[in-house]
Design a protein around this motif. Sequence first.
Motif, short mmCIF file in Angstrom:
data_model
loop_
_atom_site.label_atom_id
_atom_site.label_comp_id
_atom_site.label_asym_id
_atom_site.label_seq_id
_atom_site.Cartn_x
_atom_site.Cartn_y
_atom_site.Cartn_z
N LEU A 28 4.76 27.53 45.97
CA LEU A 28 4.89 27.28 47.47
C LEU A 28 4.07 25.96 47.80
O LEU A 28 2.86 25.73 47.80
CB LEU A 28 4.53 28.47 48.42
CG LEU A 28 4.45 28.14 50.11
CD1 LEU A 28 6.01 28.07 50.26
CD2 LEU A 28 3.86 29.38 50.55
N THR A 29 4.68 24.84 48.45
CA THR A 29 4.20 23.57 48.67
C THR A 29 3.33 23.75 50.02
O THR A 29 3.78 24.62 50.76
CB THR A 29 5.01 22.40 48.77
OG1 THR A 29 6.01 22.46 49.87
CG2 THR A 29 5.85 22.49 47.41
N PRO A 30 2.45 22.61 50.41
CA PRO A 30 2.04 22.83 51.87
C PRO A 30 2.92 22.64 52.82
O PRO A 30 2.59 23.28 53.87
CB PRO A 30 1.01 21.48 51.68
CG PRO A 30 0.47 21.52 50.13
CD PRO A 30 1.99 21.90 49.28
N SER A 31 3.92 22.19 52.61
CA SER A 31 4.96 22.24 53.54
C SER A 31 6.11 23.22 53.61
O SER A 31 7.00 23.14 54.13
CB SER A 31 5.91 20.73 53.37
OG SER A 31 6.47 20.64 52.14
N TYR A 32 5.75 24.08 52.64
CA TYR A 32 6.41 25.49 52.55
C TYR A 32 7.87 25.29 51.70
O TYR A 32 8.68 26.16 52.25
CB TYR A 32 6.70 26.18 54.05
CG TYR A 32 5.54 26.45 54.56
CD1 TYR A 32 4.49 27.81 54.31
CD2 TYR A 32 5.08 25.76 55.45
CE1 TYR A 32 3.34 27.90 54.86
CE2 TYR A 32 3.60 25.90 56.37
CZ TYR A 32 2.83 27.17 55.89
OH TYR A 32 1.73 27.20 56.47
N PHE A 33 8.11 24.24 50.89
CA PHE A 33 9.03 24.30 50.05
C PHE A 33 9.00 25.25 49.07
O PHE A 33 7.75 25.39 48.23
CB PHE A 33 9.26 22.76 49.58
CG PHE A 33 10.47 22.69 48.61
CD1 PHE A 33 11.75 22.52 49.01
CD2 PHE A 33 10.25 22.75 47.31
CE1 PHE A 33 12.87 22.47 48.36
CE2 PHE A 33 11.06 22.55 46.28
CZ PHE A 33 12.43 22.46 46.89
N VAL A 34 10.26 25.76 48.65
CA VAL A 34 10.06 27.10 47.44
C VAL A 34 11.35 26.69 46.66
O VAL A 34 12.47 26.36 46.98
CB VAL A 34 10.24 28.26 47.91
CG1 VAL A 34 10.31 29.24 46.67
CG2 VAL A 34 9.05 28.59 48.76
#
Length: 376
Positions: free
Chosen positions: A91-97
């Motif tokens: 999970l990236t800091p910008s909430y991309f999965v």
Amino acid sequence: MDLDFVSAHAERSATALTRRDVARVLLAVPSGVALVALPDLRREMMAVGNPLSATFWDTARSTLSAIESGTATVGDVQRWLEATGSEPILLTPSYFVWPEEDERGPVAEEMYTRFIAYLEERIKAGEIDPDELASGNPAARAAYEEMQERWLNTPPDGRVPVLVVSDEQDEELFAAWDEEESYALAELRRILAELPKRPELPEPDLRHAAARLREMLVFPGYPGNVLRACAGFEGGLIPDDDRELWLAVVAGIAGPISDLDEEPAEEHEELSHEEAALAALCAIHHADWLAAVAALARLGPGALASPERIAQLIAESEDITVDMDDPDDLDTTETLFSHVTGLWAYLGIVDEDDVLTPLGWWGLPEALERAWSPED
């Protein structure tokens, strides 16, 4: 499990294997097998001139031991895999999965492969230190996350990875939705064609319901704001024809067209009654609508259409494949349809006792067919 096995699994030569390659193979076999093979595998890697690092082997042993003893969490294992330096973070800091491996389309697969190659290049260039990641260095972890975030939002070839992957996922989701809706429509039409009798439109009931509906739609607040959103009337014209108006609203309950014309609740706030109602409508599956409306069409006016009864009709339906043995499933369906029957009551589909009316008997199948029919 030996070096040949690892190379075959990773589809790379032994000298080109990365920490990620080895870690993924170790996690792909039973932890006990991996632990037994670990010392020999390390020696084989050293013999071919690709020793990796002592930190990697130490963390591999501790992670596999924790898995074997049952003390490792999914997060622990994922974190160790990410510490190899070339594993995309979950999970990236910008909430991309990233999509799961078996759910990636061609674009996502291409971007994923490109991304791993990019991270491997950064390791070779000394910009990523896997040993620092494995040791839990907060600064190294923050830099690793920032690097991944930056690549995802920077076009490597004119395409922004995070956008093209998300677009592909949306397209696949919409395609699956359209396919499910098309199948549900065909089943609805088949079921209706098999009924011995279809009701005539009760004109006086429709006129009365439409007049009441027009009054509700011009006032703010519930239920008018929810019904406007369902039918997509926000900022638009309301049909003059009573039949068109009523069917558009009832169809919208089965497939809401727009959102409420108000600011959504903040993350820490509870949903308003209107927001909860619209969310419930959007959460009902095509199969549940099909089972409920088909059952009521067969039963006719006078049938009980309470949320509890509808949940039972769906659970007992032979028109769909559904497993609702768990009481929680029944409770969830009942809760969702409590918002439906509440709106149905305002439209004259059910009376004050949640009993199906002649207007509801005529109109529910008509409206559901409209909701699922492709736009011209």
